[in-house]
Design a protein around this motif. Structure first.
Motif, mmCIF file in Angstrom:
data_model
loop_
_atom_site.group_PDB
_atom_site.id
_atom_site.type_symbol
_atom_site.label_atom_id
_atom_site.label_comp_id
_atom_site.label_asym_id
_atom_site.label_seq_id
_atom_site.Cartn_x
_atom_site.Cartn_y
_atom_site.Cartn_z
ATOM 1 N N LEU A 106 -20.723 20.164 35.598
ATOM 2 C CA LEU A 106 -20.825 19.011 36.478
ATOM 3 C C LEU A 106 -19.441 18.395 36.592
ATOM 4 C CD1 LEU A 106 -24.076 17.303 35.123
ATOM 5 C CD2 LEU A 106 -23.848 19.135 36.809
ATOM 6 N N MET A 107 -19.098 17.953 37.798
ATOM 7 C CA MET A 107 -17.798 17.333 38.027
ATOM 8 C C MET A 107 -17.970 15.838 38.228
ATOM 9 S SD MET A 107 -15.026 17.824 41.126
ATOM 10 C CE MET A 107 -14.597 19.512 40.750
ATOM 11 N N PHE A 108 -17.290 15.054 37.409
ATOM 12 C CA PHE A 108 -17.245 13.602 37.565
ATOM 13 C C PHE A 108 -15.801 13.191 37.817
ATOM 14 C CE2 PHE A 108 -20.907 13.383 34.247
ATOM 15 C CZ PHE A 108 -21.811 13.780 35.217
ATOM 16 N N ILE A 109 -15.631 12.041 38.426
ATOM 17 C CA ILE A 109 -14.293 11.457 38.596
ATOM 18 C C ILE A 109 -14.318 10.063 37.987
ATOM 19 C CG2 ILE A 109 -12.575 10.611 40.229
ATOM 20 C CD1 ILE A 109 -13.351 12.788 42.128
ATOM 21 N N VAL A 110 -13.336 9.793 37.134
ATOM 22 C CA VAL A 110 -13.195 8.480 36.518
ATOM 23 C C VAL A 110 -11.878 7.874 36.982
ATOM 24 C CG1 VAL A 110 -12.796 7.259 34.348
ATOM 25 C CG2 VAL A 110 -14.590 8.981 34.483
ATOM 26 N N GLU A 161 -17.830 12.059 22.604
ATOM 27 C CA GLU A 161 -18.783 11.405 21.707
ATOM 28 C C GLU A 161 -20.091 11.120 22.431
ATOM 29 O OE1 GLU A 161 -17.916 7.944 18.734
ATOM 30 O OE2 GLU A 161 -18.600 7.001 20.592
ATOM 31 N N LEU A 162 -19.983 10.682 23.684
ATOM 32 C CA LEU A 162 -21.184 10.343 24.451
ATOM 33 C C LEU A 162 -22.004 11.585 24.795
ATOM 34 C CD1 LEU A 162 -22.896 8.310 26.154
ATOM 35 C CD2 LEU A 162 -21.372 8.825 28.055
ATOM 36 N N PHE A 163 -21.345 12.642 25.249
ATOM 37 C CA PHE A 163 -22.063 13.815 25.758
ATOM 38 C C PHE A 163 -22.381 14.852 24.686
ATOM 39 C CE2 PHE A 163 -19.804 12.536 29.800
ATOM 40 C CZ PHE A 163 -20.949 12.056 30.421
ATOM 41 N N ALA A 164 -21.913 14.671 23.464
ATOM 42 C CA ALA A 164 -22.173 15.640 22.391
ATOM 43 C C ALA A 164 -23.677 15.890 22.261
ATOM 44 C CB ALA A 164 -21.596 15.111 21.075
ATOM 45 N N PRO A 165 -24.069 17.129 22.010
ATOM 46 C CA PRO A 165 -23.232 18.276 21.614
ATOM 47 C C PRO A 165 -22.707 19.094 22.790
ATOM 48 C CG PRO A 165 -25.519 18.909 21.476
ATOM 49 C CD PRO A 165 -25.503 17.462 21.929
ATOM 50 N N HIS A 166 -22.903 18.611 24.030
ATOM 51 C CA HIS A 166 -22.482 19.388 25.195
ATOM 52 C C HIS A 166 -20.989 19.216 25.445
ATOM 53 C CE1 HIS A 166 -26.675 20.150 25.943
ATOM 54 N NE2 HIS A 166 -26.930 18.852 25.947
ATOM 55 N N ALA A 167 -20.353 20.318 25.828
ATOM 56 C CA ALA A 167 -18.903 20.314 26.020
ATOM 57 C C ALA A 167 -18.495 19.401 27.173
ATOM 58 C CB ALA A 167 -18.406 21.733 26.280
ATOM 59 N N CYS A 168 -17.346 18.763 27.007
ATOM 60 C CA CYS A 168 -16.804 17.854 28.024
ATOM 61 C C CYS A 168 -15.278 18.000 28.008
ATOM 62 C CB CYS A 168 -17.214 16.415 27.713
ATOM 63 S SG CYS A 168 -16.338 15.162 28.674
ATOM 64 N N ARG A 169 -14.656 18.091 29.190
ATOM 65 C CA ARG A 169 -13.206 18.210 29.267
ATOM 66 C C ARG A 169 -12.662 17.153 30.232
ATOM 67 N NH1 ARG A 169 -14.601 20.648 25.646
ATOM 68 N NH2 ARG A 169 -14.171 22.795 25.035
ATOM 69 N N VAL A 170 -11.550 16.527 29.854
ATOM 70 C CA VAL A 170 -10.926 15.468 30.659
ATOM 71 C C VAL A 170 -9.530 15.922 31.069
ATOM 72 C CG1 VAL A 170 -10.083 13.088 30.668
ATOM 73 C CG2 VAL A 170 -12.213 13.660 29.471
ATOM 74 N N PHE A 171 -9.218 15.795 32.375
ATOM 75 C CA PHE A 171 -7.909 16.203 32.871
ATOM 76 C C PHE A 171 -7.341 15.131 33.807
ATOM 77 C CE2 PHE A 171 -10.300 20.110 32.121
ATOM 78 C CZ PHE A 171 -9.436 20.803 31.294
ATOM 79 N N LYS A 200 -3.968 7.146 37.650
ATOM 80 C CA LYS A 200 -5.079 6.512 36.941
ATOM 81 C C LYS A 200 -6.440 7.107 37.315
ATOM 82 C CE LYS A 200 -2.184 3.679 35.002
ATOM 83 N NZ LYS A 200 -1.814 3.841 33.588
ATOM 84 N N GLN A 201 -6.437 8.372 37.709
ATOM 85 C CA GLN A 201 -7.699 9.051 38.042
ATOM 86 C C GLN A 201 -7.805 10.333 37.224
ATOM 87 O OE1 GLN A 201 -9.373 9.081 42.046
ATOM 88 N NE2 GLN A 201 -9.300 11.311 42.039
ATOM 89 N N PHE A 202 -9.009 10.570 36.648
ATOM 90 C CA PHE A 202 -9.215 11.726 35.795
ATOM 91 C C PHE A 202 -10.387 12.561 36.294
ATOM 92 C CE2 PHE A 202 -6.889 8.767 33.216
ATOM 93 C CZ PHE A 202 -6.014 9.564 32.494
#
Length: 512
Positions: free
Chosen positions: A157-161, A184-194, A200-202
């Motif tokens: 899933l793609m989110f934008i912060v 921490e929030l999505f555990a145990p599912h993998a999450c990657r931030v770029f 100021k957008q990730f």
């Protein structure tokens, strides 16, 4: 290493395929097996699977139904079918479901190795393509976009912060901190931030398995927003609870960014369900009302500094209570930049660039109150530039107006047109023209036209008087003849006759 799920209701055949795969020197690991489609679907929802090897005929759920359901969970899942000669019709249908290849029973080692090698090649290309596409989005200063093997082929899933405007700058606003709290929030599912090329957008990629935890996209995104807010990180976040197709990641990202640009508010973080916006038709953009915009433009043009200041304070207070969209605020500032730049100097593009640079820090203020004060101070300086512009010497004004009027001799130009062009009053133009020509504007402008008419008679002798009159925008030929005689002392006919006599003498070498 790629994860494999084998589905076969015959346990001897299942053991044979698993043993053969283990004996091959290939980057494949059998992470699970199942004897029917229902159990296989449970495994697909629980584990990251890259390659599905499945029989066609099975109890409870056959292979074709399994493939259809599996593709919904993981659109990029590679599927290899196991079939017998008697199952050819099923095999043909399965190929329509974009099955990669099929294995005939009994499965031979050589056949299995050949199909697996080609499957690995395609998965490798898929991984490379996905990484290349994400590198178009991810800020290159962060380094090459990397995903671990387990995450690469999972539905994501793609989110934008994006950082909330006018929120205090914090050291926590970085990819490492966001990665910590969102993992921490999505555990145990993998999450990657770029980090992306947008300041100021990730970009957030989350394992698609979290769809089994949240019933709606709002619930998922609001959980993320609140979790970050507790840590003092205020954001606007958007996404959809539908896995992104890797081939369309950049396109989806840019569409999401555009929606975020239009709907982010100046106060309080928000969540945006992009799926709702994607389903809308037509333009959903709101704009500042034309009448409202014109009022500020006219105050700048009229140099009404104090009135502008009072109106701006009132409007900024109103927008704060309405929680205006950031895009509307940006458009308003852009309107002020355009108007000030145009009034100060239409020809000087450096003025506009300077105003853009000086206004840019406003949107980095730590509070809306700071932004409002900054915009008032910026506007004050712009009006000071306008006053300096008005103090330009009369000689400079006349040179510019004289050049402009001469460029428009073939048009019906009025003193009001010139006043609008240079954003100064008609009375001031009259004084400048009178000072440097000893004529009124009409006399000065008409004199230029008559001089041009004389040049046309000399250089374009084939032109008729009506053609000259029309070209120079006189109302009619009779009026042109009357004005021509007032300025030259001759009618157009007399002037042309004298011109021909003079030219004839010059041609004969007689000194005129």
């Amino acid at each position: 290493m790629y994860n494999v799920l084998i589905v076969e209701d015959s346990k001897p055949i299942l053991r044979n395929i698993k043993t053969l795969l283990s004996s091959l020197d290939l980057p494949l690991t059998v992470v699970a097996t199942a004897t029917n489609g229902e159990d296989a679907l449970e495994e697909l929802g629980r584990l990251p699977v890259h390659l599905l090897i499945t029989d066609i005929r099975m109890p409870r759920m056959d292979g074709l139904t399994l493939i259809e359901q599996a593709k919904l969970i993981h659109p990029q899942l590679l599927v290899v079918l196991i079939s017998g000669y008697s199952d050819f019709e099923y095999t043909r249908k399965a190929l329509n479901l974009q099955v990669f290849d099929y294995l005939l029973k009994p499965v031979a080692r050589q056949q299995l190795e050949e199909v697996m090698n080609r499957a690995i090649g395609q998965m490798n290309r898929h991984t490379l393509n996905e990484t290349e596409m994400l590198n178009e989005i991810v800020d290159s200063s962060y380094g090459m976009m990397q995903l671990d093997e387990q995450f690469q082929h999972s539905p994501k899933l793609m989110f934008i912060v994006r950082k909330q405007p006018f929120a205090a700058s914090r050291d926590e606003w970085n990819p490492e901190t966001l990665q910590h709290w969102l993992s921490e929030l999505f555990a145990p599912h993998a999450c990657r931030v770029f980090p992306t090329y947008v300041p100021k957008q990730f970009l957030i990629l989350v394992n698609g398995a979290i769809t089994g935890i949240y019933s709606t996209v709002y619930e998922c995104l609001e959980s993320a927003r609140r979790h970050l807010s507790i840590q003092g990180i205020e954001v606007t976040i958007g996404g959809q609870l539908q896995p992104a197709e890797p081939g369309k990641l950049p396109e989806l990202y840019y569409r999401m960014t555009e929606i975020l640009n239009e709907h982010q508010r100046i106060h309080q973080g928000a969540v945006l369900d992009f799926g709702v916006f994607f389903s809308q038709t037509g333009s959903e953009k709101e704009t500042i009302e034309p009448v409202f915009a014109i009022s500020f433009v006219e105050m700048i043009r009229g140099r009404k500094k104090e009135q502008f200041k009072l109106k701006l304070v009132e409007q900024l207070t109103k927008w704060s209570g309405e929680n205006i969209r950031l895009a509307d605020l940006e458009r308003f500032v852009a309107l002020l930049i355009d108007t000030f730049a145009h009034v100060i100097s239409e020809q000087n593009t450096d003025i506009r660039l300077s105003l853009e640079e000086s206004s840019a820090p406003l949107f980095g203020c730590e509070s809306y109150a700071d932004f409002s004060r900054g915009l008032l101070e910026w506007s004050e300086k712009c009006f000071e530039m306008l006053q300096a512009h008005n103090r330009k010497s009369g000689q400079e004004w006349f040179q510019q107006m004289d050049e402009y009027v001469k460029m428009n001799m073939y048009s019906p130009l009025s003193i009001t047109d010139v006043a609008h062009k240079f954003h100064i009053s008609p009375s001031y133009i009259s004084r400048i023209i009178k000072k440097y020509t000893q004529r009124t504007f009409v006399q000065y402008y008409t004199g230029l036209k008559i001089n041009e008419a004389c040049k046309l008679m000399e250089n374009r002798q084939e032109m008729k008087f009506k053609e000259i009159s029309d070209a120079l925008s006189f109302s009619d030929q009779h009026y042109f003849s009357k004005v021509f005689k007032e300025y030259t002392g001759y009618s157009p006919t007399e002037y042309k006759e004298r011109l021909l006599v003079r030219q004839d003498k010059e041609n004969k070498g007689i000194r005129v």
